[in-house]
Structures are given as C-alpha cells and as structure tokens.
Design a protein around this motif. Structure first.
Motif, PDB file in Angstrom:
ATOM      1  N   LEU A 106       0.843  -1.201   0.000  1.00  0.00           N
ATOM      2  CA  LEU A 106       0.000   0.000   0.000  1.00  0.00           C
ATOM      3  C   LEU A 106       0.877   1.249   0.000  1.00  0.00           C
ATOM      4  CD1 LEU A 106      -2.793   1.330   0.186  1.00  0.00           C
ATOM      5  CD2 LEU A 106      -2.637   1.155   2.672  1.00  0.00           C
TER       6      LEU A 106
ATOM      7  N   GLN B 189       3.902   1.596  -1.110  1.00  0.00           N
ATOM      8  CA  GLN B 189       4.547   1.770  -2.405  1.00  0.00           C
ATOM      9  C   GLN B 189       3.554   2.315  -3.437  1.00  0.00           C
ATOM     10  OE1 GLN B 189       5.890  -1.691  -4.661  1.00  0.00           O
ATOM     11  NE2 GLN B 189       7.772  -0.604  -5.147  1.00  0.00           N
ATOM     12  N   SER B 190       2.358   1.737  -3.451  1.00  0.00           N
ATOM     13  CA  SER B 190       1.333   2.200  -4.400  1.00  0.00           C
ATOM     14  C   SER B 190       0.992   3.662  -4.154  1.00  0.00           C
ATOM     15  CB  SER B 190       0.045   1.386  -4.259  1.00  0.00           C
ATOM     16  OG  SER B 190       0.328   0.023  -4.334  1.00  0.00           O
ATOM     17  N   CYS B 191       0.901   4.024  -2.863  1.00  0.00           N
ATOM     18  CA  CYS B 191       0.628   5.411  -2.489  1.00  0.00           C
ATOM     19  C   CYS B 191       1.669   6.330  -3.079  1.00  0.00           C
ATOM     20  CB  CYS B 191       0.692   5.552  -0.967  1.00  0.00           C
ATOM     21  SG  CYS B 191      -0.871   5.900  -0.238  1.00  0.00           S
TER      22      CYS B 191
ATOM     23  N   GLN C 120       3.704   5.854  -5.522  1.00  0.00           N
ATOM     24  CA  GLN C 120       3.649   5.911  -6.979  1.00  0.00           C
ATOM     25  C   GLN C 120       2.506   6.802  -7.453  1.00  0.00           C
ATOM     26  OE1 GLN C 120       3.480   1.698  -7.527  1.00  0.00           O
ATOM     27  NE2 GLN C 120       5.603   1.559  -8.259  1.00  0.00           N
ATOM     28  N   ALA C 121       1.340   6.649  -6.824  1.00  0.00           N
ATOM     29  CA  ALA C 121       0.185   7.461  -7.204  1.00  0.00           C
ATOM     30  C   ALA C 121       0.454   8.938  -6.928  1.00  0.00           C
ATOM     31  CB  ALA C 121      -1.058   7.006  -6.443  1.00  0.00           C
TER      32      ALA C 121
ATOM     33  N   ASP D 158       3.363  10.379  -6.823  1.00  0.00           N
ATOM     34  CA  ASP D 158       4.355  10.841  -7.786  1.00  0.00           C
ATOM     35  C   ASP D 158       3.698  11.182  -9.117  1.00  0.00           C
ATOM     36  OD1 ASP D 158       6.574   9.436 -10.020  1.00  0.00           O
ATOM     37  OD2 ASP D 158       7.086  11.201  -8.823  1.00  0.00           O
ATOM     38  N   ALA D 159       2.763  10.329  -9.544  1.00  0.00           N
ATOM     39  CA  ALA D 159       2.072  10.577 -10.809  1.00  0.00           C
ATOM     40  C   ALA D 159       1.286  11.883 -10.746  1.00  0.00           C
ATOM     41  CB  ALA D 159       1.148   9.407 -11.144  1.00  0.00           C
TER      42      ALA D 159
ATOM     43  N   LEU E 231      -7.249   9.867  -3.355  1.00  0.00           N
ATOM     44  CA  LEU E 231      -6.126   9.061  -2.860  1.00  0.00           C
ATOM     45  C   LEU E 231      -6.182   8.934  -1.345  1.00  0.00           C
ATOM     46  CD1 LEU E 231      -2.789   9.925  -4.689  1.00  0.00           C
ATOM     47  CD2 LEU E 231      -4.358   8.060  -5.109  1.00  0.00           C
TER      48      LEU E 231
ATOM     49  N   GLU F  37      -8.983   6.532  -0.441  1.00  0.00           N
ATOM     50  CA  GLU F  37      -8.650   5.131  -0.719  1.00  0.00           C
ATOM     51  C   GLU F  37      -7.602   4.602   0.241  1.00  0.00           C
ATOM     52  OE1 GLU F  37     -10.223   3.028  -3.445  1.00  0.00           O
ATOM     53  OE2 GLU F  37     -11.467   4.611  -2.586  1.00  0.00           O
ATOM     54  N   THR F  38      -6.643   5.437   0.605  1.00  0.00           N
ATOM     55  CA  THR F  38      -5.613   4.997   1.554  1.00  0.00           C
ATOM     56  C   THR F  38      -6.245   4.625   2.889  1.00  0.00           C
ATOM     57  OG1 THR F  38      -4.030   6.476   0.494  1.00  0.00           O
ATOM     58  CG2 THR F  38      -3.427   5.620   2.652  1.00  0.00           C
TER      59      THR F  38
END
Lengths: 369, 102
Positions: A263, A265-267, A269-270, A272-273, A323, A326-327
């Motif tokens: 989670l 890592q996904s956070c 990445q999201a 950063d995008a 975000l 969802e987190t």
C-alpha cells in the motif's frame, strides 16, 4: 439598525421649533429600530435621517413640512391672545423634551454596549489569527481587496470546518477513553466506522469548496500553519499518513506487513504521478500567462485562456482527496478493528499536535524572557 | 464507434487523452512507473475528436479523457485506475504487458 442622528439632519430654523423637530427624530428612532436586540450583523450601517413622519404624541400645532414661517406667525398670534395655551404648550414642550432626553440616553447606552461588543469581537479575531487560524479577512488586506469570505461557498466551508474539528476532537477523546478500558468489538467497530465517515465527510466538504474557489483549498488557508507546511495538493500526503501510523501497530501478521508495504509503495507511486501532472499544469499555465508580448499592457486574452486551464486544478484537488480516501479505506481493510481504532486515534492526535505546534509557534514571542 | 473499438483493442494499455490534459499525463506517468509503455491516443489531434468523446462517454466513462483500456477492456478513468492501484489490483492486471527489461 435604522436610527437617526442629529449630525445628519440639515440645520433647521432655530427657535421654538427646534425641540419639536428633534422630538420627531427621536420618536421615529424608537418606533422602528433594531438596536439592542443583539443585531451585530451590520455595525457599520449608514445612519439615515428619518424625519418624514412626525410623532403623533405632539400637539396639533406641529407642522409636517418645510414651511416654518407661516407657522411661526400663527404661534405668535395665538399665544398673545391665550395665556392658557402658552402654559399648556410650555408644559408639553417640557414633557416632550424630557422624553427626548430619556430616549437619547437609552440610545447612547445602546451605542456604548454595541461599541464594547465590537471591541470584544476584534480582540477575539486578533487572538484567533495569532493562533494561526485563518480568519475571514474582511479586515485583512488581500490582493485586489477581494476577501475570500465574500464567497459564500468558502464562508460556509470555513464554518463547517470549524465544526468538523470540534467533532474530530470529541471523537479522539472518546477513542482514547474507550481504548484504555474494556470495550466490545462491536462498539469499537462502530467508533471506527464513525471516524472513517468523518474523514470522508471532510473530503466531500472540500470538493464543494474546490468548486467555489480551488485556490482557497489548494492554499490550505483553512488549516493551521504547521499543517500547511506539510501540505500536498490541498491536504495531507497519504504516504505520510502511513509513515506516521506504521510504528504504532505492535503486532502484525506477515500478510498485514506485506499488504501495508504494498500500500505504501502504491501510495508513493500514485502521489508521484499526480505531482508530475501538477508540474505539467504549472508549466502550461505559466506558458499561457506569458504568451504573446510581455510589456504591451494588453493581456486579457492570456488571462482568459489561463482561466480555462485553472479548471483542471479542481480535478487534481479531487483526485488527491480520492487518494486520501482510498488509503484510509485500504488501511481499514488490512487492519483489525482494534488496530484500526488505535490507528485512527494516533492519526487524530498527530493532527492535534500539529495544531498545538502552530499555536505555540504563533505565541512564542509573547513569552517573557 | 468502430474507430474507438479498434483503437481500444490494441494490445496492452491504451490511454485516450488530450494534449492539454494534465490528468491524462499523470495517469501515463503512473503506468510508466509500473514498467508499462501505454499507447497514447491524443484525440484532440484526431479529426473525429467529437465522435470519439461521445463514444467514450457512452461506454461509461465519466469524463472522456483520460480513458484507460487494458487488454481491450475498459478500466475507467483516473478514479478507477487509482482505486485499483491502491488496492493492489492494478499491477496483476498489467503484468502481461510489463516491459521485460528494467
């Protein structure tokens, strides 16, 4: 407030009619005023003279309009023939003057009370501002003299947010109490659900506020100064949330540790995008504003095209909140009820500490050395 | 719309975007972070832009751009992609299309 003041009345004929005229004014003042009912909404309301009507308590000799001269002659003519009338008129004048003085006294007292209340409010505002709270800035100077609180959507949000923080503090208190004692899982689950819904409610509020004024939400002016330091697209950084919470979960299963790491890592990445998308928006906006010749003094087309670009900012603010939403949702899924309760308590107190930090920082110069 | 069906059925990850759309760019960056090289169709550069927009909306996209297809199937817009990623379901979905070289 609808009251009269002697200052605004154009000078009338001097002599016997002045007291009568003044009585008329004070009479109207207290027929239809709002002074004293605590109505402080328009303290700077313009005072308008209201001397069309005349007090019905006065004698039948009182005139209506501007023509004072014929009246004066009448009066002189009648008093010389009728001593009783003189006495009666003098008594009436005395009475009317007395009433007028009383009304004036009451009016002045009400003015004094309002003035004190105004001073009190200004002091409160000062205090609140120094504590790092963003206060409606009709008093502050803002660019172009525009006050954010002139926007009703933003004014509504600021008020709602104040209530939100109060409710948040109450919920944190309750979690703290409950976790120190014995509490059933059912009750704990309810508290966790309530806390989660409370955060989701904030995101909903922010979405409406972003539609009203996206710059306001982006700037985080509704938060305290220390919170603003950590601002990322109008709120907290979801990966920061995880960093804060992680050490507080004493026992985690391997699966939980795995899930939380993924989670996180996904956070990142999201985030950063989105950050890169924001960067692109900044570049295109700057290009838009700087287009054409700089220095000609004519820039309406550039401003107009930039306005269109700014709409995209709203979608970024909404996506950042998505975000965050969802987190929180994923953490809720990964953790047990008790862990979630502890996590929400930790998160809540973290923000409380940031607010306390803002407060301390704002008042640091006041401390005696 | 045939064109949309054809374009979206291309192998791998397909993103319908507009050159001015910064959110589309954000989604693109996310896929690149995951080691995927999505095919980008900038519909504002396409003469049939209006029809493509309408077709994408009809397929169920809340906003025409960005619209993301994986393996010919519509995933959704930014919201759906982000939700999938945070729940850990996006990586398995794009795994077959990840570049082998890292």
């Amino acid at each position: 407030m609808n009251s009269t003041s002697t200052h605004f009345v154009p000078p009338r004929r001097v002599g016997i009619y002045e007291p009568l005229h003044q009585i008329g004014m004070w009479g109207e003042t207290f027929k239809s005023n709002n002074i004293g009912n605590g109505n402080m909404n328009t303290p700077s309301h313009i005072i308008i003279p209201n001397n069309q009507k005349v007090d019905n308590n006065l004698s039948e000799d009182t005139s209506h309009g501007t023509a004072g001269t014929p009246h004066m002659f009448d009066q002189e003519a009648s008093t010389s023939r009728n001593p009783d009338k003189i006495q009666r008129r003098l008594a009436q004048n005395r009475e009317a003057a007395r009433k007028s003085r009383l009304r004036k006294k009451a009016y002045v007292q009400q003015l004094e009370t309002s003035r004190l209340k105004l001073i009190q409010l200004e002091q409160e505002l000062d205090r609140a501002r120094q504590q790092g709270f963003y206060v409606g800035n009709g008093i502050d100077t803002n660019s172009l003299g525009f006050s954010e609180t002139m926007n009703p959507g933003i004014a509504a949000f600021e008020m709602e947010y104040g209530h939100w923080v109060e409710e948040q503090d109450r919920q944190i208190c309750e979690l703290r109490t409950v976790l120190h004692g014995h509490v059933s899982d059912v009750e704990l689950r309810l508290l966790v659900e309530t806390a989660m819904k409370h955060y989701f409610e904030l995101f909903r509020m922010k979405s409406s506020a972003a539609k009203a004024d996206v710059f306001f939400v982006m700037s985080g002016m509704w938060k305290t100064s220390a919170e603003r330091f950590f601002l990322w697209i109008g709120g907290f950084r979801p990966s920061d949330l995880l960093k804060v919470l992680l050490p507080h979960f004493d026992i985690m299963t391997d699966q939980q540790i795995f899930d939380v790491c993924n989670l996180r890592q996904s956070c990142e990445q999201a985030e950063d995008a989105l950050s890169q998308g924001m960067g692109k928006l900044q570049h295109t906006l700057a290009d838009c504003v700087a287009a054409g010749h700089l220095g000609e003094g004519n820039y309406i087309p550039q401003v107009n095209s930039a306005m269109e670009r700014l709409e995209a900012l709203v979608s970024f603010v909404n996506q950042a909140d998505h975000l965050r939403h969802e987190t929180l949702q994923q953490m809720h899924r990964i953790l047990t009820t008790r862990q979630a309760a502890r996590g929400l308590l930790a998160l809540g107190e973290y923000f409380q500490r940031l607010r306390a930090l803002s407060s301390s920082w704002a008042t640091r110069h006041r401390e005696p050395t | 719309m045939d064109k949309v069906v054809r374009m979206s059925s291309e192998k791998g990850v397909v993103i319908f975007s507009k050159s001015s759309c910064c959110m589309s760019y954000a989604v693109q960056v996310l896929f690149q972070d995951l080691g995927v090289h999505p095919t980008i169709h900038e519909i504002d550069k396409d003469p049939d832009c209006r029809e493509i927009e309408k077709a994408l909306m009809r397929l169920g996209c809340s906003t025409p751009v960005p619209a993301i297809f994986v393996g010919g199937k519509l995933v959704g817009s930014t919201n759906e992609v982000m939700s999938l990623h945070l729940s850990g379901s996006l990586v398995p979905l794009v795994k077959p299309f990840q570049a082998n070289l890292f």
